[in-house]
Design a protein around this motif. Sequence first.
Motif, PDB file in Angstrom:
ATOM      1  N   THR A   1       0.659  -0.979  -0.023  1.00 40.86           N
ATOM      2  CA  THR A   1      -0.066   0.327   0.012  1.00 40.86           C
ATOM      3  C   THR A   1       0.945   1.339  -0.406  1.00 40.86           C
ATOM      4  O   THR A   1       0.579   2.710  -1.028  1.00 40.86           O
ATOM      5  CB  THR A   1      -0.923   0.072   1.337  1.00 40.86           C
ATOM      6  OG1 THR A   1      -1.552  -1.061   1.098  1.00 40.86           O
ATOM      7  CG2 THR A   1      -1.367   1.730   0.987  1.00 40.86           C
ATOM      8  N   TYR A   2       1.771   1.268   0.697  1.00 45.90           N
ATOM      9  CA  TYR A   2       2.635   2.379   0.886  1.00 45.90           C
ATOM     10  C   TYR A   2       3.682   1.883  -0.411  1.00 45.90           C
ATOM     11  O   TYR A   2       4.298   3.424  -0.739  1.00 45.90           O
ATOM     12  CB  TYR A   2       3.602   1.854   2.434  1.00 45.90           C
ATOM     13  CG  TYR A   2       3.047   1.826   2.816  1.00 45.90           C
ATOM     14  CD1 TYR A   2       2.003   3.581   3.706  1.00 45.90           C
ATOM     15  CD2 TYR A   2       2.980   1.131   4.209  1.00 45.90           C
ATOM     16  CE1 TYR A   2       1.249   3.653   5.257  1.00 45.90           C
ATOM     17  CE2 TYR A   2       2.381   1.351   5.573  1.00 45.90           C
ATOM     18  CZ  TYR A   2       0.904   2.409   5.441  1.00 45.90           C
ATOM     19  OH  TYR A   2       0.399   2.879   7.234  1.00 45.90           O
TER      20      TYR A   2
ATOM     21  N   ASN B   1       8.708   6.887  -0.096  1.00 48.87           N
ATOM     22  CA  ASN B   1       7.740   6.923  -1.288  1.00 48.87           C
ATOM     23  C   ASN B   1       6.444   7.413  -0.512  1.00 48.87           C
ATOM     24  O   ASN B   1       5.764   9.150  -0.764  1.00 48.87           O
ATOM     25  CB  ASN B   1       6.886   5.810  -1.305  1.00 48.87           C
ATOM     26  CG  ASN B   1       6.117   5.888  -3.014  1.00 48.87           C
ATOM     27  OD1 ASN B   1       6.840   6.489  -3.650  1.00 48.87           O
ATOM     28  ND2 ASN B   1       5.131   5.332  -2.439  1.00 48.87           N
ATOM     29  N   VAL B   2       6.001   7.351   1.055  1.00 47.00           N
ATOM     30  CA  VAL B   2       5.037   8.406   1.702  1.00 47.00           C
ATOM     31  C   VAL B   2       4.990   9.553   1.891  1.00 47.00           C
ATOM     32  O   VAL B   2       5.430  10.551   1.701  1.00 47.00           O
ATOM     33  CB  VAL B   2       4.641   7.420   3.251  1.00 47.00           C
ATOM     34  CG1 VAL B   2       3.884   8.723   3.158  1.00 47.00           C
ATOM     35  CG2 VAL B   2       4.773   6.053   2.805  1.00 47.00           C
ATOM     36  N   ALA B   3       6.885   9.733   2.535  1.00 47.28           N
ATOM     37  CA  ALA B   3       7.136  11.383   2.714  1.00 47.28           C
ATOM     38  C   ALA B   3       7.717  11.980   1.497  1.00 47.28           C
ATOM     39  O   ALA B   3       7.848  13.458   1.628  1.00 47.28           O
ATOM     40  CB  ALA B   3       8.751  11.402   3.420  1.00 47.28           C
ATOM     41  N   GLY B   4       7.699  11.227   0.233  1.00 42.17           N
ATOM     42  CA  GLY B   4       7.654  12.086  -0.985  1.00 42.17           C
ATOM     43  C   GLY B   4       9.235  12.800  -0.833  1.00 42.17           C
ATOM     44  O   GLY B   4      10.337  13.808  -1.569  1.00 42.17           O
ATOM     45  N   VAL B   5      10.609  12.221  -0.033  1.00 44.07           N
ATOM     46  CA  VAL B   5      12.015  12.619   0.034  1.00 44.07           C
ATOM     47  C   VAL B   5      12.583  10.789  -0.234  1.00 44.07           C
ATOM     48  O   VAL B   5      11.944   9.987   0.053  1.00 44.07           O
ATOM     49  CB  VAL B   5      11.898  13.260   0.887  1.00 44.07           C
ATOM     50  CG1 VAL B   5      11.687  14.668   0.745  1.00 44.07           C
ATOM     51  CG2 VAL B   5      11.928  12.707   2.029  1.00 44.07           C
ATOM     52  N   SER B   6      14.342  11.327  -0.073  1.00 46.10           N
ATOM     53  CA  SER B   6      14.603   9.777  -0.269  1.00 46.10           C
ATOM     54  C   SER B   6      15.140   9.700   1.231  1.00 46.10           C
ATOM     55  O   SER B   6      14.577  10.638   2.742  1.00 46.10           O
ATOM     56  CB  SER B   6      16.062  10.474  -0.929  1.00 46.10           C
ATOM     57  OG  SER B   6      16.925  11.113   0.470  1.00 46.10           O
ATOM     58  N   ILE B   7      15.223   8.172   1.558  1.00 42.87           N
ATOM     59  CA  ILE B   7      14.918   7.808   2.890  1.00 42.87           C
ATOM     60  C   ILE B   7      16.484   8.887   3.474  1.00 42.87           C
ATOM     61  O   ILE B   7      16.283   8.749   4.472  1.00 42.87           O
ATOM     62  CB  ILE B   7      15.683   6.291   2.811  1.00 42.87           C
ATOM     63  CG1 ILE B   7      15.638   5.537   4.509  1.00 42.87           C
ATOM     64  CG2 ILE B   7      17.031   6.021   1.809  1.00 42.87           C
ATOM     65  CD1 ILE B   7      13.899   6.184   5.565  1.00 42.87           C
ATOM     66  N   GLU B   8      17.835   9.230   3.225  1.00 43.66           N
ATOM     67  CA  GLU B   8      18.533   9.368   3.331  1.00 43.66           C
ATOM     68  C   GLU B   8      18.077  11.663   4.296  1.00 43.66           C
ATOM     69  O   GLU B   8      17.895  11.439   5.186  1.00 43.66           O
ATOM     70  CB  GLU B   8      19.609  10.041   3.043  1.00 43.66           C
ATOM     71  CG  GLU B   8      20.256   8.395   1.724  1.00 43.66           C
ATOM     72  CD  GLU B   8      20.053   7.730   1.067  1.00 43.66           C
ATOM     73  OE1 GLU B   8      20.449   7.144  -0.561  1.00 43.66           O
ATOM     74  OE2 GLU B   8      18.225   7.880   0.560  1.00 43.66           O
ATOM     75  N   GLN B   9      17.105  12.230   3.464  1.00 48.60           N
ATOM     76  CA  GLN B   9      16.978  12.872   3.441  1.00 48.60           C
ATOM     77  C   GLN B   9      15.705  13.055   4.412  1.00 48.60           C
ATOM     78  O   GLN B   9      15.385  13.889   5.832  1.00 48.60           O
ATOM     79  CB  GLN B   9      15.958  14.180   2.410  1.00 48.60           C
ATOM     80  CG  GLN B   9      15.615  15.309   2.343  1.00 48.60           C
ATOM     81  CD  GLN B   9      16.807  16.035   3.118  1.00 48.60           C
ATOM     82  OE1 GLN B   9      17.611  16.641   2.392  1.00 48.60           O
ATOM     83  NE2 GLN B   9      16.922  16.888   4.178  1.00 48.60           N
ATOM     84  N   LEU B  10      15.429  11.158   4.438  1.00 49.14           N
ATOM     85  CA  LEU B  10      13.703  11.134   5.938  1.00 49.14           C
ATOM     86  C   LEU B  10      14.402  11.538   6.967  1.00 49.14           C
ATOM     87  O   LEU B  10      13.903  11.678   8.263  1.00 49.14           O
ATOM     88  CB  LEU B  10      13.238  10.756   5.261  1.00 49.14           C
ATOM     89  CG  LEU B  10      11.876  10.178   5.911  1.00 49.14           C
ATOM     90  CD1 LEU B  10      10.462  11.546   5.504  1.00 49.14           C
ATOM     91  CD2 LEU B  10      10.975   9.001   5.467  1.00 49.14           C
TER      92      LEU B  10
END
Length: 555
Positions: A118-119, A196-205
Amino acid sequence: MVKTLFVLKAALVLQFATVIYAGEPDSVPRDMDTILAKLKADIELARNRTGVPGLGVAIMHKGKLVFAEGFGKRNKKDPFTPETRSMLGSLTKAFTATTIGELVAEGKMDWDSTSINTYLPDFETIDPVLTSQLTLQDLLSHRTTFPSLDVSWFWGNETRRDLIRRIRHVPVNPKLRSTTNYNNVMYSVAGEAAANVAGVSIEQLVRDKIFRPLGFSSMGFTMDAMSKSSNHALPYKAASYEDAVAGRFIELPLDGMAEKSAAAGDMYSSVLDLTRWGEAVRKGGVQNGKQVLSKEGIAATLTAHTIFNPALRDPDVGLSVQYGMGWVLGSYKGNNLYEHGGRVFGYMTDLAIFPNAELVVAVLTNSDVTGLPAYVKFQVADEVLGLRKTHDWLAVDAIATTAALYNIYDGLAKGNFPEKVPNKPPAHELGAYAGEYFHPGFGSIVVRLDEDELHISYEAFKGVLTHYHFESFTTVLSHGTAVEIGQLLIFRTGANGKVSGVSIEAMSAQAIFTKRQVKSPQATQHPSEYHSRHAHTVVMAQSQLSFRPFHVVQL
């Protein structure tokens, strides 16, 4: 060498392997300055005896930094200091899980009610029902039965999403496990779902949710970014335990081994920030009296979900060790213990939190074949908490474990092959084995004939094939000077009498790669380019169920 090419979880398992008798605390009056001075001398002696070029150790007790020291060298000439930045490997996993906990606190994700698909619709499994059921908690607690996919992820040329799309072709048992099936790629999938949920890369998150709120200035992602710091450690390896103790090291290059698996093990830090991170976790996300991270999110990561090591052991270290989400949960001499080790391409790390004793211990090294990081925390706990000493962890156990690890990895490089049957030549001319062999879940194997010698490329790994018997060939797959493991390949002949496929055996498991028609004469010369162009264009027969390519890191 891992997990598996490096022996996955070796440091985490070996540190609990010895039976311990926990006695009463020492009753002799204790001077902390004297204790820490002795500890410093003991660590330096152990560093030399275990053959570690350099390491940093930091200790926080009752909210105060009481010890921060560097030992040895971070490169050929400069000292390793408490400020030296070093790769963390699998310590990254706790940051990923905690970052996801922040999204859960914001109502953007949940741990165990919504499917990963879903995510992140790109994530599918071979079983549609399993796809609809797998949750963040399943992936982050290593509850799935997926085999390792590290070979095709580390040093990979494809995008993370392309690599994730491969997973739908990987055979998997749909029944979830109660014991921990450690899997780096599942953490990468969870991280990409959060991104994907946050709309940024995992690094940036992770930067947004953890680094900046907690003020971590020495943390970051990728070896390349770390190398831009004026105080970073270079990775080293030694050919043997004897070479390591004698200081004969090979300097390894800083390359992008884990960039595709950033959520599983691509962070770096100094021991100073790493200790501050441990303290923030110990206090449930509170820093300087302020609730900076979600208390509920951190509590979820520290809740046991799978059994990491179910073997019976002395009750003083717990009957078993559990895994939460990014943390191994256990105890030591009656003290609760949250910890995790990390290992990646010339670096080994360990972070331990004794929450009830208000003790945090962080260790970074620039060697990845050593038992030292796993044992420092026990020696520290004995000394700082005044526990009765039952082992000399640094002078005995760390040395014995290091020597054993070198022997294990030497054996992996040589391979574990069946008894050779003499005088059984191959069924085909050597040139008949050349070509590309493809599996949609595990990638490409390319074999080429060069001056009467067969060379193999499997993703980023290379080797030379040597005939063994019948249709079996052996090789030592390696990536530069960092990774070596002996492999047995068994070629298959189709109904037309031509070579049709090859199976590769790794740690007693197997998968079948099907030979493809090569239209371009250059295809076998440039495997990475050819593979990226054709990786998802052909539907191939599924492999046998249990293929487990070797792990490259203990992330």
